[in-house]
Write an enzyme that holds these catalytic residues in place. Structure first.
Site, PDB file in Angstrom:
ATOM      1  N   HIS A 192     -14.572  58.912  51.476  1.00  0.00           N
ATOM      2  CA  HIS A 192     -13.631  58.681  52.583  1.00  0.00           C
ATOM      3  C   HIS A 192     -13.942  59.631  53.750  1.00  0.00           C
ATOM      4  O   HIS A 192     -13.934  59.225  54.905  1.00  0.00           O
ATOM      5  CB  HIS A 192     -12.181  58.926  52.140  1.00  0.00           C
ATOM      6  CG  HIS A 192     -11.663  57.971  51.112  1.00  0.00           C
ATOM      7  ND1 HIS A 192     -11.069  58.376  49.939  1.00  0.00           N
ATOM      8  CD2 HIS A 192     -11.639  56.608  51.078  1.00  0.00           C
ATOM      9  CE1 HIS A 192     -10.690  57.321  49.232  1.00  0.00           C
ATOM     10  NE2 HIS A 192     -11.031  56.230  49.894  1.00  0.00           N
ATOM     11  N   LYS A 207       2.369  49.892  44.040  1.00  0.00           N
ATOM     12  CA  LYS A 207       1.184  50.570  43.515  1.00  0.00           C
ATOM     13  C   LYS A 207       1.586  51.921  42.921  1.00  0.00           C
ATOM     14  O   LYS A 207       2.191  52.751  43.598  1.00  0.00           O
ATOM     15  CB  LYS A 207       0.175  50.765  44.657  1.00  0.00           C
ATOM     16  CG  LYS A 207      -1.260  50.837  44.200  1.00  0.00           C
ATOM     17  CD  LYS A 207      -2.226  50.652  45.369  1.00  0.00           C
ATOM     18  CE  LYS A 207      -3.660  50.700  44.914  1.00  0.00           C
ATOM     19  NZ  LYS A 207      -4.608  50.400  45.986  1.00  0.00           N
ATOM     20  N   ARG A 218     -18.911  50.016  50.439  1.00  0.00           N
ATOM     21  CA  ARG A 218     -19.794  50.778  49.550  1.00  0.00           C
ATOM     22  C   ARG A 218     -20.880  49.908  48.952  1.00  0.00           C
ATOM     23  O   ARG A 218     -22.010  50.333  48.777  1.00  0.00           O
ATOM     24  CB  ARG A 218     -18.989  51.410  48.403  1.00  0.00           C
ATOM     25  CG  ARG A 218     -18.071  52.526  48.857  1.00  0.00           C
ATOM     26  CD  ARG A 218     -17.014  52.789  47.836  1.00  0.00           C
ATOM     27  NE  ARG A 218     -16.148  51.615  47.690  1.00  0.00           N
ATOM     28  CZ  ARG A 218     -15.233  51.476  46.757  1.00  0.00           C
ATOM     29  NH1 ARG A 218     -15.067  52.410  45.860  1.00  0.00           N
ATOM     30  NH2 ARG A 218     -14.486  50.390  46.720  1.00  0.00           N
ATOM     31  N   SER A 252     -11.482  56.297  44.065  1.00  0.00           N
ATOM     32  CA  SER A 252     -10.405  57.224  43.691  1.00  0.00           C
ATOM     33  C   SER A 252     -10.051  57.073  42.214  1.00  0.00           C
ATOM     34  O   SER A 252      -9.768  58.055  41.532  1.00  0.00           O
ATOM     35  CB  SER A 252      -9.172  56.961  44.555  1.00  0.00           C
ATOM     36  OG  SER A 252      -9.479  57.196  45.898  1.00  0.00           O
TER      37      SER A 252
HETATM   38  N1  COA Z   1     -15.600  56.101  49.513  1.00  0.00           N
HETATM   39  C1  COA Z   1     -15.008  56.200  48.321  1.00  0.00           C
HETATM   40  N2  COA Z   1     -14.101  55.334  47.870  1.00  0.00           N
HETATM   41  C2  COA Z   1     -13.746  54.341  48.681  1.00  0.00           C
HETATM   42  C3  COA Z   1     -14.319  54.169  49.949  1.00  0.00           C
HETATM   43  C4  COA Z   1     -15.292  55.102  50.361  1.00  0.00           C
HETATM   44  N3  COA Z   1     -15.908  55.026  51.533  1.00  0.00           N
HETATM   45  N4  COA Z   1     -13.780  53.080  50.514  1.00  0.00           N
HETATM   46  C5  COA Z   1     -12.912  52.577  49.639  1.00  0.00           C
HETATM   47  N5  COA Z   1     -12.892  53.329  48.526  1.00  0.00           N
HETATM   48  C6  COA Z   1     -12.130  53.085  47.308  1.00  0.00           C
HETATM   49  C7  COA Z   1     -10.815  53.728  47.214  1.00  0.00           C
HETATM   50  O1  COA Z   1     -10.946  54.984  46.622  1.00  0.00           O
HETATM   51  C8  COA Z   1     -10.071  52.778  46.315  1.00  0.00           C
HETATM   52  O2  COA Z   1     -10.460  53.020  44.988  1.00  0.00           O
HETATM   53  P1  COA Z   1      -9.495  52.715  43.758  1.00  0.00           P
HETATM   54  O3  COA Z   1      -9.121  51.272  43.842  1.00  0.00           O
HETATM   55  O4  COA Z   1     -10.363  53.054  42.612  1.00  0.00           O
HETATM   56  O5  COA Z   1      -8.327  53.620  43.892  1.00  0.00           O
HETATM   57  C9  COA Z   1     -10.612  51.424  46.708  1.00  0.00           C
HETATM   58  O6  COA Z   1     -11.845  51.684  47.291  1.00  0.00           O
HETATM   59  C10 COA Z   1      -9.800  50.672  47.724  1.00  0.00           C
HETATM   60  O7  COA Z   1      -8.908  51.532  48.309  1.00  0.00           O
HETATM   61  P2  COA Z   1      -8.471  51.691  49.807  1.00  0.00           P
HETATM   62  O8  COA Z   1      -9.622  51.815  50.721  1.00  0.00           O
HETATM   63  O9  COA Z   1      -7.503  52.805  49.794  1.00  0.00           O
HETATM   64  O10 COA Z   1      -7.859  50.347  50.121  1.00  0.00           O
HETATM   65  P3  COA Z   1      -6.645  49.692  49.437  1.00  0.00           P
HETATM   66  O11 COA Z   1      -7.193  48.448  48.871  1.00  0.00           O
HETATM   67  O12 COA Z   1      -5.892  50.584  48.551  1.00  0.00           O
HETATM   68  O13 COA Z   1      -5.739  49.492  50.702  1.00  0.00           O
HETATM   69  C11 COA Z   1      -4.975  48.509  52.748  1.00  0.00           C
HETATM   70  C12 COA Z   1      -5.945  48.469  51.571  1.00  0.00           C
HETATM   71  C13 COA Z   1      -4.046  49.684  52.700  1.00  0.00           C
HETATM   72  C14 COA Z   1      -5.809  48.642  53.979  1.00  0.00           C
HETATM   73  C15 COA Z   1      -4.211  47.174  52.709  1.00  0.00           C
HETATM   74  O14 COA Z   1      -3.591  47.027  51.473  1.00  0.00           O
HETATM   75  C16 COA Z   1      -3.181  47.067  53.810  1.00  0.00           C
HETATM   76  O15 COA Z   1      -3.522  46.839  54.940  1.00  0.00           O
HETATM   77  N6  COA Z   1      -1.889  47.226  53.448  1.00  0.00           N
HETATM   78  C17 COA Z   1      -0.783  47.097  54.401  1.00  0.00           C
HETATM   79  C18 COA Z   1      -0.063  45.769  54.248  1.00  0.00           C
HETATM   80  C19 COA Z   1      -0.792  44.662  54.960  1.00  0.00           C
HETATM   81  O16 COA Z   1      -0.962  44.666  56.180  1.00  0.00           O
HETATM   82  N7  COA Z   1      -1.231  43.675  54.175  1.00  0.00           N
HETATM   83  C20 COA Z   1      -2.003  42.565  54.691  1.00  0.00           C
HETATM   84  C21 COA Z   1      -3.473  42.890  54.616  1.00  0.00           C
HETATM   85  S1  COA Z   1      -4.438  41.514  55.106  1.00  0.00           S
END
Ligand code: COA
Length: 163
Positions: free
Chosen positions: A21, A45, A94, A132
């Site tokens: 990140h 979550k 990734r 994560s």
């Molecule tokens: N390096 C390391 N890990 C990474 C990474 C990077 N560059 N990019 C993503 N990840 C990992 C995260 O650690 C996480 O791992 P985990 O699932 O093992 O915990 C995973 O990828 C995805 O996590 P994250 O990037 O935090 O995204 P998310 O899927 O949890 O969240 C949101 C996505 C928050 C952007 C999305 O749910 C959102 O927009 N929510 C708001 C409500 C909304 O508008 N919904 C409509 C969306 S269309």
């Protein structure tokens, strides 16, 4: 806010923030005047760390980057983006497997608000295996996480799992 400032949001769960990140944050902060790193509050979550704790870890990890704001949001991301005058959403890719989910999310966000553009940044190859949840699993089994997360996260993780 300065006029014509280019603002982007980097949203996520950050449970916890990893060096993957941070790599994306550093790259995105070079492209925009201001980057808002924002924790999405999702009551469905289950997370290891509280919002407060995640905010604190992010703030301490990015102290070296000047143009960053750290906060949280609930509800639709595009609504929040509009509220804070952001025109771009940053997401890190990734591996190809990330793409399908990210593609759908980007298209949905575009259909919700045409004026907000999703930008994909390619994660550093050092971190393509990193997530994560893997960090949480390794730490819970007393594995080494120094190469995966900022120092402040290592300390918090050790504290969490020694209980
Ligand atoms: N390096 C390391 N890990 C990474 C990474 C990077 N560059 N990019 C993503 N990840 C990992 C995260 O650690 C996480 O791992 P985990 O699932 O093992 O915990 C995973 O990828 C995805 O996590 P994250 O990037 O935090 O995204 P998310 O899927 O949890 O969240 C949101 C996505 C928050 C952007 C999305 O749910 C959102 O927009 N929510 C708001 C409500 C909304 O508008 N919904 C409509 C969306 S269309």
């Amino acid at each position: 806010m300065k006029k014509n400032q280019k603002i982007a949001i980097y949203p996520g769960t950050f449970d916890p923030i990893t060096l993957g990140h941070i790599d994306i944050i550093e790259r995105a902060s070079n492209l925009f005047d201001k980057l808002i790193v924002s924790i999405a509050i999702n009551s469905e979550k289950q997370t290891l760390f509280s919002i407060q704790s995640r905010l604190e870890m992010i703030k301490k990890s990015i102290i070296h980057i000047p143009n960053i704001e750290v906060n949280q949001f609930s509800g639709l991301l595009v609504n929040y983006a509009k509220e804070v005058d952001a025109t771009a959403i940053i997401r890190g890719i990734r591996a190809l497997s990330d793409y399908e989910y990210e593609f759908k999310m980007a298209l949905m966000n575009r259909s919700l608000d045409e004026n907000i553009t999703t930008i994909f940044l390619v994660a550093h190859q050092k971190y393509t295996h990193l997530s994560s949840s893997l960090v949480r699993e390794v730490a819970s089994l007393n594995g080494e996480i120094n190469q995966l997360v900022p120092h402040v996260v290592v300390k918090k993780m050790i504290k969490k799992f020694e209980k």
